[in-house]
Design a protein around this motif. Structure first.
Motif, PDB file in Angstrom:
ATOM      1  N   LEU A 102     -77.409 -31.992  67.588  1.00 60.31           N
ATOM      2  CA  LEU A 102     -76.423 -33.131  67.185  1.00 60.31           C
ATOM      3  C   LEU A 102     -74.904 -32.465  66.694  1.00 60.31           C
ATOM      4  N   GLN A 103     -74.954 -31.138  66.352  1.00 63.34           N
ATOM      5  CA  GLN A 103     -73.804 -30.407  66.130  1.00 63.34           C
ATOM      6  C   GLN A 103     -72.991 -30.160  67.290  1.00 63.34           C
ATOM      7  N   SER A 104     -73.819 -29.920  68.399  1.00 64.29           N
ATOM      8  CA  SER A 104     -72.782 -29.673  69.630  1.00 64.29           C
ATOM      9  C   SER A 104     -72.444 -31.078  70.121  1.00 64.29           C
ATOM     10  N   GLU A 257     -71.109 -21.416  86.784  1.00 56.65           N
ATOM     11  CA  GLU A 257     -70.270 -20.523  86.043  1.00 56.65           C
ATOM     12  C   GLU A 257     -69.231 -20.873  85.431  1.00 56.65           C
ATOM     13  N   ILE A 258     -68.953 -20.542  84.437  1.00 59.96           N
ATOM     14  CA  ILE A 258     -67.329 -21.023  83.627  1.00 59.96           C
ATOM     15  C   ILE A 258     -66.470 -20.511  84.488  1.00 59.96           C
ATOM     16  N   SER A 259     -66.590 -19.367  84.981  1.00 58.49           N
ATOM     17  CA  SER A 259     -65.497 -18.629  85.886  1.00 58.49           C
ATOM     18  C   SER A 259     -65.113 -19.491  87.179  1.00 58.49           C
ATOM     19  N   LEU A 260     -66.113 -20.419  87.572  1.00 62.72           N
ATOM     20  CA  LEU A 260     -65.726 -21.341  88.596  1.00 62.72           C
ATOM     21  C   LEU A 260     -65.047 -22.632  88.395  1.00 62.72           C
ATOM     22  N   THR A 261     -64.993 -22.757  86.912  1.00 51.71           N
ATOM     23  CA  THR A 261     -64.383 -24.180  86.490  1.00 51.71           C
ATOM     24  C   THR A 261     -62.689 -24.434  87.003  1.00 51.71           C
ATOM     25  N   THR A 262     -61.996 -23.304  86.792  1.00 54.08           N
ATOM     26  CA  THR A 262     -60.526 -23.564  87.033  1.00 54.08           C
ATOM     27  C   THR A 262     -60.169 -24.107  88.251  1.00 54.08           C
ATOM     28  N   HIS A 263     -60.495 -23.614  89.273  1.00 50.00           N
ATOM     29  CA  HIS A 263     -60.444 -24.304  90.771  1.00 50.00           C
ATOM     30  C   HIS A 263     -61.101 -25.469  90.964  1.00 50.00           C
ATOM     31  N   LEU A 264     -62.417 -25.748  90.463  1.00 51.24           N
ATOM     32  CA  LEU A 264     -62.903 -26.961  90.985  1.00 51.24           C
ATOM     33  C   LEU A 264     -62.371 -28.020  89.850  1.00 51.24           C
ATOM     34  N   VAL A 265     -62.266 -27.669  88.813  1.00 52.96           N
ATOM     35  CA  VAL A 265     -61.884 -28.691  87.912  1.00 52.96           C
ATOM     36  C   VAL A 265     -60.319 -29.211  88.179  1.00 52.96           C
ATOM     37  N   GLU A 266     -59.589 -28.480  88.740  1.00 51.78           N
ATOM     38  CA  GLU A 266     -58.318 -28.797  89.455  1.00 51.78           C
ATOM     39  C   GLU A 266     -58.559 -29.971  90.351  1.00 51.78           C
ATOM     40  N   GLY A 282     -67.200 -21.645  76.287  1.00 50.05           N
ATOM     41  CA  GLY A 282     -65.942 -21.167  75.975  1.00 50.05           C
ATOM     42  C   GLY A 282     -64.984 -21.574  75.330  1.00 50.05           C
ATOM     43  N   LEU A 283     -65.079 -22.767  75.194  1.00 54.27           N
ATOM     44  CA  LEU A 283     -64.020 -23.597  74.681  1.00 54.27           C
ATOM     45  C   LEU A 283     -63.969 -23.326  72.884  1.00 54.27           C
ATOM     46  N   LEU A 289     -62.784 -30.487  70.039  1.00 56.19           N
ATOM     47  CA  LEU A 289     -62.520 -31.998  69.504  1.00 56.19           C
ATOM     48  C   LEU A 289     -61.470 -32.805  70.366  1.00 56.19           C
ATOM     49  N   ALA A 290     -60.371 -32.083  70.911  1.00 56.52           N
ATOM     50  CA  ALA A 290     -59.631 -32.585  71.632  1.00 56.52           C
ATOM     51  C   ALA A 290     -60.251 -33.333  72.919  1.00 56.52           C
ATOM     52  N   THR A 291     -61.050 -32.769  73.352  1.00 54.48           N
ATOM     53  CA  THR A 291     -61.918 -33.178  74.588  1.00 54.48           C
ATOM     54  C   THR A 291     -62.619 -34.718  74.043  1.00 54.48           C
ATOM     55  N   LEU A 292     -63.124 -34.557  73.024  1.00 57.47           N
ATOM     56  CA  LEU A 292     -64.221 -35.661  72.381  1.00 57.47           C
ATOM     57  C   LEU A 292     -63.280 -36.764  71.969  1.00 57.47           C
ATOM     58  N   ASP A 293     -61.916 -36.556  71.839  1.00 57.69           N
ATOM     59  CA  ASP A 293     -61.089 -37.486  71.155  1.00 57.69           C
ATOM     60  C   ASP A 293     -60.501 -38.127  72.401  1.00 57.69           C
TER      61      ASP A 293
END
Length: 293
Positions: A102-104, A257-266, A282-283, A289-293
């Motif tokens: 729940l906290q996550s 992997e978190i390292s793969l997010t930059t290219h794919l998320v773009e 890693g956030l 909080l910014a993402t949830l809002d």
């Protein structure tokens, strides 16, 4: 009037297996309306006061000497029933305390969303009334036309679109043609130029034809896409997500992997814009909080 439950099942914010269970608390009469599954509450716990999550309401407590809930920390539940059900499943599947899940979902520090004033057209307004206002007061008529086409809008946005001031809107409110109300502030979005999806190759079209039958309405099915790098697998993911979202649903994409997010998320941003939200370990709390809002 239906009788209300007298007790709440609360999971306190202690991530320890020894207290990983709901505790019963009495609901005082003044909090009967506010205590609902999914809200955060302040409760006595031993010699301390702790925050916790209401996960259920019951008529009877399993123990005696039940203490009362001290306060409700949100006006409305943060956790909807489907999220609460998901949290229970995750706690069992990943063998972790329910409160950790729940906290996550909602990190500490989350604030209630800002509210702003919106305006709406009175549902019973007639064509004759609209015509009369347009003739006598063009600015007021423009406001009515905008609301008739779009529905509810923030006051500031309506005045900007109509190139009018608050006096025009106030006159419409006084005439009973428009009413004002408060709701969660809308996020200001700039115009986005999103990437158009490419035409699929024959092989991609064959794969999409097999997948799309399970997308809407959503059905559980597992598909394995096998192909070399650059063969077009990601485009299948993108177009599957697009069709799912067009039908009013949401989608989750998992990266290994978190390292793969930059290219794919773009790539996902270019296709879906601000509808994309990224969550990973890693956030920082502020970024979550910014993402949830």
């Amino acid at each position: 009037m239906e009788p209300r439950a007298g007790y709440a099942q609360v999971v306190v914010e202690i991530a320890d297996r020894k207290v990983d269970r709901p505790f019963h608390y009495h609901i005082p009469s003044q909090l009967q309306e506010a205590v609902k599954p999914g809200v955060r509450v302040l409760v006595p716990f031993g010699h301390r006061q702790l925050e916790g999550y209401v996960i259920g309401l019951v008529d009877q407590a399993e123990v005696t000497g039940v203490k009362p809930i001290l306060a409700v920390l949100e006006e409305e539940p943060l956790i909807q029933p489907e999220l609460l059900q998901l949290a229970r499943w995750m706690a069992v599947y990943y063998m972790c305390p329910l409160v950790t899940v729940l906290q996550s979902f909602f990190p500490r520090g989350r604030k209630n969303p800002a509210r702003e004033q919106w305006c709406s057209l009175r549902p019973s307004v007639t064509v004759e009334e609209l015509r009369a206002v347009r003739k006598r007061a063009p600015k007021q008529g423009t406001i009515l036309d905008i609301l008739a086409k779009v529905g509810s809008l923030p006051v500031g946005q309506v005045l900007k679109l109509a190139e009018a001031d608050r006096r025009s809107l106030k006159a419409l409110v006084e005439k009973g043609l428009v009413f004002l109300h408060e709701q969660e502030a809308a996020v200001a979005l700039e115009e986005e130029l999103l990437e158009e999806p490419p035409r699929l190759t024959p092989e991609q079209s064959r794969v999409m034809a097999e997948i799309q039958g399970k997308l809407v309405p959503p059905q559980y099915e597992v598909f394995l896409l096998h192909g070399v790098t650059g063969s077009g697998k990601t485009e299948i993911y993108l177009q599957s997500l697009a069709r799912t979202m067009e039908a009013g649903y949401q989608g989750i994409v998992l990266f290994p992997e978190i390292s793969l997010t930059t290219h794919l998320v773009e790539r996902f941003y270019r296709r879906f814009g601000r509808r994309v939200a990224v969550l990973h370990s890693g956030l920082s709390v502020a970024e979550r909080l910014a993402t949830l809002d």
